[in-house]
Scaffold this active site. Structure first.
Site, short mmCIF file in Angstrom:
data_model
loop_
_atom_site.label_atom_id
_atom_site.label_comp_id
_atom_site.label_asym_id
_atom_site.label_seq_id
_atom_site.Cartn_x
_atom_site.Cartn_y
_atom_site.Cartn_z
N GLU A 1 -5.46 -5.36 10.25
CA GLU A 1 -4.47 -4.32 10.51
C GLU A 1 -4.79 -3.63 11.83
O GLU A 1 -5.58 -2.69 11.86
CB GLU A 1 -4.49 -3.28 9.38
CG GLU A 1 -4.20 -3.85 8.01
CD GLU A 1 -3.61 -2.80 7.10
OE1 GLU A 1 -2.48 -2.99 6.67
OE2 GLU A 1 -4.27 -1.78 6.84
N GLY B 1 2.80 -1.31 4.23
CA GLY B 1 2.79 0.13 3.95
C GLY B 1 4.21 0.62 3.67
O GLY B 1 4.74 0.46 2.57
N GLY B 2 4.84 1.20 4.70
CA GLY B 2 6.16 1.83 4.53
C GLY B 2 7.17 0.97 3.79
O GLY B 2 7.86 1.45 2.88
N ASN C 1 0.87 -1.18 0.00
CA ASN C 1 0.00 0.00 0.00
C ASN C 1 0.90 1.22 0.00
O ASN C 1 1.50 1.56 1.02
CB ASN C 1 -0.88 -0.03 1.27
CG ASN C 1 -1.70 1.25 1.41
OD1 ASN C 1 -1.84 2.02 0.45
ND2 ASN C 1 -2.25 1.47 2.60
N TRP C 2 1.01 1.85 -1.18
CA TRP C 2 1.94 2.98 -1.30
C TRP C 2 1.42 4.24 -0.61
O TRP C 2 2.16 5.18 -0.42
CB TRP C 2 2.19 3.30 -2.78
CG TRP C 2 2.93 2.26 -3.55
CD1 TRP C 2 3.39 1.05 -3.11
CD2 TRP C 2 3.32 2.34 -4.93
NE1 TRP C 2 4.02 0.37 -4.12
CE2 TRP C 2 3.99 1.14 -5.26
CE3 TRP C 2 3.15 3.30 -5.93
CZ2 TRP C 2 4.51 0.89 -6.53
CZ3 TRP C 2 3.66 3.05 -7.21
CH2 TRP C 2 4.33 1.86 -7.50
N LYS C 3 0.14 4.25 -0.28
CA LYS C 3 -0.49 5.45 0.29
C LYS C 3 -0.23 6.65 -0.63
O LYS C 3 -0.14 6.46 -1.84
CB LYS C 3 -0.01 5.70 1.72
CG LYS C 3 -0.04 4.44 2.57
CD LYS C 3 0.10 4.73 4.03
CE LYS C 3 0.26 3.43 4.79
NZ LYS C 3 0.06 3.56 6.21
N SER D 1 3.31 -2.29 10.37
CA SER D 1 4.76 -2.29 10.58
C SER D 1 5.41 -3.63 10.25
O SER D 1 6.34 -4.07 10.93
CB SER D 1 5.09 -1.86 12.03
OG SER D 1 4.64 -0.55 12.26
N HIS E 1 -9.45 0.86 4.67
CA HIS E 1 -8.19 1.10 5.38
C HIS E 1 -8.46 2.04 6.56
O HIS E 1 -9.28 2.94 6.47
CB HIS E 1 -7.16 1.71 4.42
CG HIS E 1 -5.78 1.74 5.01
ND1 HIS E 1 -5.37 2.69 5.91
CD2 HIS E 1 -4.74 0.87 4.86
CE1 HIS E 1 -4.12 2.43 6.27
NE2 HIS E 1 -3.72 1.33 5.65
N GLY F 1 2.19 2.03 10.76
CA GLY F 1 3.10 3.16 10.65
C GLY F 1 3.75 3.57 11.97
O GLY F 1 4.36 4.62 12.07
N GLU G 1 -6.93 4.48 7.66
CA GLU G 1 -6.75 5.92 7.38
C GLU G 1 -7.99 6.49 6.70
O GLU G 1 -8.34 7.66 6.88
CB GLU G 1 -5.48 6.13 6.55
CG GLU G 1 -4.23 5.92 7.40
CD GLU G 1 -3.00 5.43 6.67
OE1 GLU G 1 -2.95 5.51 5.43
OE2 GLU G 1 -2.09 4.94 7.36
C1 PEP Z 1 -0.80 0.02 5.90
O1 PEP Z 1 -0.88 1.21 5.67
O2 PEP Z 1 -1.67 -0.75 5.44
C2 PEP Z 1 0.32 -0.46 6.70
C3 PEP Z 1 0.29 -1.70 7.14
O3 PEP Z 1 1.32 0.43 6.94
P1 PEP Z 1 2.75 0.12 7.64
O4 PEP Z 1 3.27 -1.15 7.04
O5 PEP Z 1 3.60 1.30 7.26
O6 PEP Z 1 2.50 0.01 9.10
#
Ligand code: PEP
Length: 254
Positions: free
Chosen positions: A169, A236-237, A9-11, A215, A97, A175, A99
């Site tokens: 999640e 994500g990251g 997930n590049w956001k 994470s 998600h 994050g 967010e």
């Molecule tokens: C996400 O945004 O779906 C996610 C899992 O982010 P991160 O891996 O950065 O915690």
């Protein structure tokens, strides 16, 4: 048998050129690796969808969006419909998600409409669920996730479930650098599978991939993905760095 999946997930990151470079590199990596047991999905901003879909050469790689409208068309300035996403060549969309739930106040009722809109447009859905820290501390995490699943997937048939991937999640892990332990992840994934089994039957639940997100990185993917009910990750990251993302993909050997 359910598939192993690593989804990025590049956001709201990477301009057009940076994003296409990353998509190309991951696709080339997958072409070389010849893995057949893992599906890789890159969920990009809308601007990348069309060109990223065109450049794919590996059958193991797919492109997805990060959200879609619940409406099919009309005067909804700034919105993107599921059919528009589908017309780019993208085949997945993330819905629910945390967010989107928190910054855009998307509730289960709206998310349910989005799931139906996406399936109508023949997109596969990555449906996210997860509790915030306060809910976990009050031991409400199972109730919260069960409600998100029941309401978010209301009216969705067992056949439709074939086109849905669940992403668990925990919001406190997204994050933050704090990851759920492998046992916490397994416990929730098994619980989610039991909620699905109650509604759709054991076989459908067994065939549904449930991804862990929060994470997840190369240093913890091996132990998380080793758990029985963890079928991969929503990353994500670490999905923004080719090396990290490909190392996470390599958690699955075949
Ligand atoms: C996400 O945004 O779906 C996610 C899992 O982010 P991160 O891996 O950065 O915690």
């Amino acid at each position: 048998m359910r598939r192993k999946i690593v989804a990025g997930n590049w956001k709201m990151n990477l301009n057009l050129h940076e994003g296409l470079d990353l998509a190309r590199s991951v696709d080339r990596y997958m072409q070389k690796s010849k893995k057949t047991d893992v599906d890789v999905i890159m969920c990009t901003p809308y601007i990348h969808l069309s060109k990223a879909s065109e450049l794919l050469a590996s059958p193991a790689v797919s492109i997805g969006a990060q959200d879609c409208s619940d409406k099919s068309s009309g005067a909804y300035t700034g919105e993107i419909s599921a059919a528009m996403i589908s017309s780019t060549g993208a085949t997945y969309v993330i819905i629910g998600h945390s967010e989107r739930r928190s910054y855009h106040k998307e509730d289960n009722e709206l998310l349910n409409k989005k799931v139906k809109a996406a399936l109508d447009a023949r997109l596969k859905v990555i449906f996210c669920c997860g509790e915030v820290l306060e809910e976990r501390e009050k031991n409400l995490h199972r109730d919260v996730v069960s409600k998100q699943l029941r309401e978010g997937l209301a009216g969705i048939s067992a056949d439709d479930l074939d086109n849905i991937v669940i992403a668990y999640e925990p919001v406190w892990a997204i994050g933050t650098g704090v990851t759920a332990s492998k046992d916490q992840a397994q416990e929730m994934h098994a619980y989610i599978r039991s909620v699905l089994a109650e509604k759709y039957g054991k076989e459908s639940a067994e065939n549904t991939a449930i991804l862990y997100g929060g994470s997840c990185k190369p240093s913890n993917s091996v132990e998380l993905f080793s758990m029985n009910d963890v079928d991969g990750g929503l990353i994500g990251g670490a999905s923004l760095k080719e090396d990290d993302f490909c190392t996470i993909i390599d958690t699955f050997p075949g």
